[in-house]
Design a protein around this motif. Structure first.
Motif, PDB file in Angstrom:
ATOM      1  N   VAL A  37     -18.188 -21.299 -32.091  1.00 40.62           N
ATOM      2  CA  VAL A  37     -18.167 -20.875 -33.490  1.00 40.62           C
ATOM      3  C   VAL A  37     -18.726 -22.025 -34.305  1.00 40.62           C
ATOM      4  O   VAL A  37     -18.424 -23.183 -34.027  1.00 40.62           O
ATOM      5  N   GLN A  39     -19.976 -23.732 -38.292  1.00 36.97           N
ATOM      6  CA  GLN A  39     -19.717 -23.737 -39.730  1.00 36.97           C
ATOM      7  C   GLN A  39     -20.736 -24.636 -40.402  1.00 36.97           C
ATOM      8  O   GLN A  39     -20.677 -25.866 -40.259  1.00 36.97           O
ATOM      9  N   LYS A  43     -19.922 -23.685 -45.879  1.00 44.80           N
ATOM     10  CA  LYS A  43     -20.036 -22.244 -45.632  1.00 44.80           C
ATOM     11  C   LYS A  43     -18.877 -21.716 -44.802  1.00 44.80           C
ATOM     12  O   LYS A  43     -18.028 -22.475 -44.324  1.00 44.80           O
ATOM     13  N   ARG A  44     -18.880 -20.389 -44.611  1.00 41.66           N
ATOM     14  CA  ARG A  44     -17.832 -19.765 -43.813  1.00 41.66           C
ATOM     15  C   ARG A  44     -18.041 -20.020 -42.325  1.00 41.66           C
ATOM     16  O   ARG A  44     -19.121 -20.412 -41.890  1.00 41.66           O
ATOM     17  N   LEU A  45     -17.020 -19.763 -41.556  1.00 43.37           N
ATOM     18  CA  LEU A  45     -17.125 -19.806 -40.109  1.00 43.37           C
ATOM     19  C   LEU A  45     -18.020 -18.670 -39.624  1.00 43.37           C
ATOM     20  O   LEU A  45     -18.025 -17.575 -40.205  1.00 43.37           O
ATOM     21  N   TRP A  47     -19.182 -16.845 -35.868  1.00 45.35           N
ATOM     22  CA  TRP A  47     -19.156 -16.753 -34.423  1.00 45.35           C
ATOM     23  C   TRP A  47     -20.587 -16.857 -33.884  1.00 45.35           C
ATOM     24  O   TRP A  47     -21.517 -16.273 -34.439  1.00 45.35           O
ATOM     25  N   TYR A  95     -17.916 -25.576 -33.089  1.00 47.37           N
ATOM     26  CA  TYR A  95     -16.593 -25.628 -32.488  1.00 47.37           C
ATOM     27  C   TYR A  95     -16.570 -24.853 -31.179  1.00 47.37           C
ATOM     28  O   TYR A  95     -17.108 -23.740 -31.092  1.00 47.37           O
ATOM     29  N   PHE A 100      -9.206 -14.945 -26.665  1.00 51.80           N
ATOM     30  CA  PHE A 100      -8.170 -14.054 -26.129  1.00 51.80           C
ATOM     31  C   PHE A 100      -8.642 -12.637 -26.350  1.00 51.80           C
ATOM     32  O   PHE A 100      -8.969 -12.259 -27.473  1.00 51.80           O
ATOM     33  N   TYR A 110     -10.690  -9.273 -29.846  1.00 51.13           N
ATOM     34  CA  TYR A 110     -11.046 -10.606 -29.367  1.00 51.13           C
ATOM     35  C   TYR A 110     -10.787 -11.579 -30.493  1.00 51.13           C
ATOM     36  O   TYR A 110     -11.234 -11.367 -31.621  1.00 51.13           O
ATOM     37  N   TYR A 111     -10.069 -12.646 -30.202  1.00 52.71           N
ATOM     38  CA  TYR A 111      -9.881 -13.669 -31.218  1.00 52.71           C
ATOM     39  C   TYR A 111      -9.823 -15.048 -30.570  1.00 52.71           C
ATOM     40  O   TYR A 111      -9.826 -15.172 -29.354  1.00 52.71           O
ATOM     41  N   PHE A 112      -9.801 -16.058 -31.408  1.00 54.64           N
ATOM     42  CA  PHE A 112      -9.857 -17.449 -30.970  1.00 54.64           C
ATOM     43  C   PHE A 112      -8.486 -18.077 -31.198  1.00 54.64           C
ATOM     44  O   PHE A 112      -8.030 -18.146 -32.336  1.00 54.64           O
ATOM     45  N   ASP A 113      -7.829 -18.531 -30.126  1.00 56.36           N
ATOM     46  CA  ASP A 113      -6.483 -19.054 -30.330  1.00 56.36           C
ATOM     47  C   ASP A 113      -6.397 -20.569 -30.380  1.00 56.36           C
ATOM     48  O   ASP A 113      -5.468 -21.108 -31.006  1.00 56.36           O
ATOM     49  N   TRP A 115      -8.881 -24.263 -30.913  1.00 60.48           N
ATOM     50  CA  TRP A 115     -10.186 -24.768 -31.295  1.00 60.48           C
ATOM     51  C   TRP A 115     -10.274 -26.271 -31.000  1.00 60.48           C
ATOM     52  O   TRP A 115      -9.279 -26.989 -31.092  1.00 60.48           O
ATOM     53  N   GLY A 116     -11.495 -26.734 -30.709  1.00 60.71           N
ATOM     54  CA  GLY A 116     -11.732 -28.153 -30.644  1.00 60.71           C
ATOM     55  C   GLY A 116     -11.974 -28.708 -32.033  1.00 60.71           C
ATOM     56  O   GLY A 116     -11.931 -27.971 -33.026  1.00 60.71           O
ATOM     57  N   GLN A 117     -12.239 -30.010 -32.113  1.00 61.44           N
ATOM     58  CA  GLN A 117     -12.462 -30.671 -33.389  1.00 61.44           C
ATOM     59  C   GLN A 117     -13.885 -30.533 -33.899  1.00 61.44           C
ATOM     60  O   GLN A 117     -14.160 -30.849 -35.051  1.00 61.44           O
TER      61      GLN A 117
ATOM     62  N   TYR B  35      -6.820 -17.843 -40.187  1.00 67.57           N
ATOM     63  CA  TYR B  35      -6.983 -19.230 -39.775  1.00 67.57           C
ATOM     64  C   TYR B  35      -6.833 -20.145 -40.984  1.00 67.57           C
ATOM     65  O   TYR B  35      -7.352 -19.848 -42.060  1.00 67.57           O
ATOM     66  N   LEU B  45      -5.017 -21.198 -35.920  1.00 65.61           N
ATOM     67  CA  LEU B  45      -4.552 -19.813 -36.012  1.00 65.61           C
ATOM     68  C   LEU B  45      -3.142 -19.788 -36.589  1.00 65.61           C
ATOM     69  O   LEU B  45      -2.231 -20.416 -36.021  1.00 65.61           O
ATOM     70  N   TYR B  86      -9.159 -18.405 -43.736  1.00 63.50           N
ATOM     71  CA  TYR B  86     -10.171 -17.431 -43.351  1.00 63.50           C
ATOM     72  C   TYR B  86      -9.517 -16.256 -42.627  1.00 63.50           C
ATOM     73  O   TYR B  86      -8.735 -16.458 -41.687  1.00 63.50           O
ATOM     74  N   TYR B  88     -10.234 -12.951 -40.195  1.00 69.60           N
ATOM     75  CA  TYR B  88     -11.176 -12.670 -39.116  1.00 69.60           C
ATOM     76  C   TYR B  88     -10.820 -11.318 -38.522  1.00 69.60           C
ATOM     77  O   TYR B  88      -9.642 -10.959 -38.423  1.00 69.60           O
TER      78      TYR B  88
END
Lengths: 125, 107
Positions: A37, A39, A43-45, A47, A95, A100, A110-113, A115-117, B35, B45, B86, B88
């Motif tokens: 993902v 950014q 701006k917005r995130l 995918w 990112y 999941f 589907y979503y992201f549970d 995240w890295g830095q 998020y 999350l 955000y 999603y």
């Protein structure tokens, strides 16, 4: 503890290439879908790409199709994003995120549970 | 493509309830996720599947969804809750979309 650590970002000229990596730990990497993902500044995130747990299915946002390739090495708990023909509009923090996925009555969710830095990619001459 | 619409900003005083909305045509059939992104940090999350809270997320965070609108509620907002939020979701075509983000100010 789930940890995702990205690397490989930097400054690249338009038309150039870059390969991002994400080192995963704290969970059984081979059992999870993974994603990138991004950014752009202010701006917005957005995918970018998904890859199935075994690497057999890959999905991309239209704007990167044919230019970016997502891949993984389950033996090394690593996720990658090969980027080529980079454009100024690809400038962003990228990112790595764990996905999941589950089926619901209208298809799948589907979503992201986790995240890295993130790692910054700057495309500029 | 699929669009999720959020207000650009919400402002509350400490201890008040903050509500952030997210509208999208697919929300009657798809789940909403929320998020939190603090300045210079990665997203976290805070709500999944409309109203579920991950472990470690304070109880003051809650979510709901009705029709084409999902809502994130922070009951008794604290200064440390200042962040961009955000929403999603996905749609039936497989589009994965984030809303434009809402800047929450608590002061």
């Amino acid at each position: 503890e789930v940890q995702l650590v990205e690397s490989g970002g930097g400054l690249v000229q338009p038309g150039g290439s870059l390969r991002l990596s994400c080192a995963a730990s704290g969970f059984t990497f081979s059992r999870y879908w993974m994603s990138w993902v991004r950014q752009a500044p202010g701006k917005r995130l957005e995918w970018v790409a998904n890859i199935k747990h075994d690497g057999s299915d890959k999905y991309y946002v239209d704007s990167v199709k044919g230019r970016f390739t997502i891949s993984r090495d389950n033996a090394k708990n690593s996720l990658f994003l090969q980027m080529k023909s980079l454009r100024a509009e690809d400038t962003a923090v990228y990112y790595c995120a764990r996905g999941f996925i589950f089926r619901d009555e209208s298809g799948y969710e589907y979503y992201f549970d986790y995240w890295g830095q993130g790692t910054l990619v700057t495309v500029s001459s | 493509s699929y669009e999720l619409t959020q207000p650009p900003s919400v402002s509350v005083s400490p201890g008040q309830t903050a509500r952030i909305t997210c509208s999208g045509n697919a929300l009657p059939k798809k789940c909403a996720y929320w998020y939190q992104q603090k300045s210079g940090q990665a997203p976290v999350l805070v709500i999944y599947e409309d109203s579920k809270r991950p472990s470690g997320i304070p109880e003051r965070f809650s979510g709901s969804s009705s029709g084409t609108m999902a809502t994130l509620t922070i009951s008794g907002a604290q200064v440390e809750d200042e962040a961009d939020y955000y929403c999603y979701s996905t749609d039936s075509s497989g589009n994965l979309e984030f809303g434009g983000g809402t800047k929450l100010t608590v002061l």
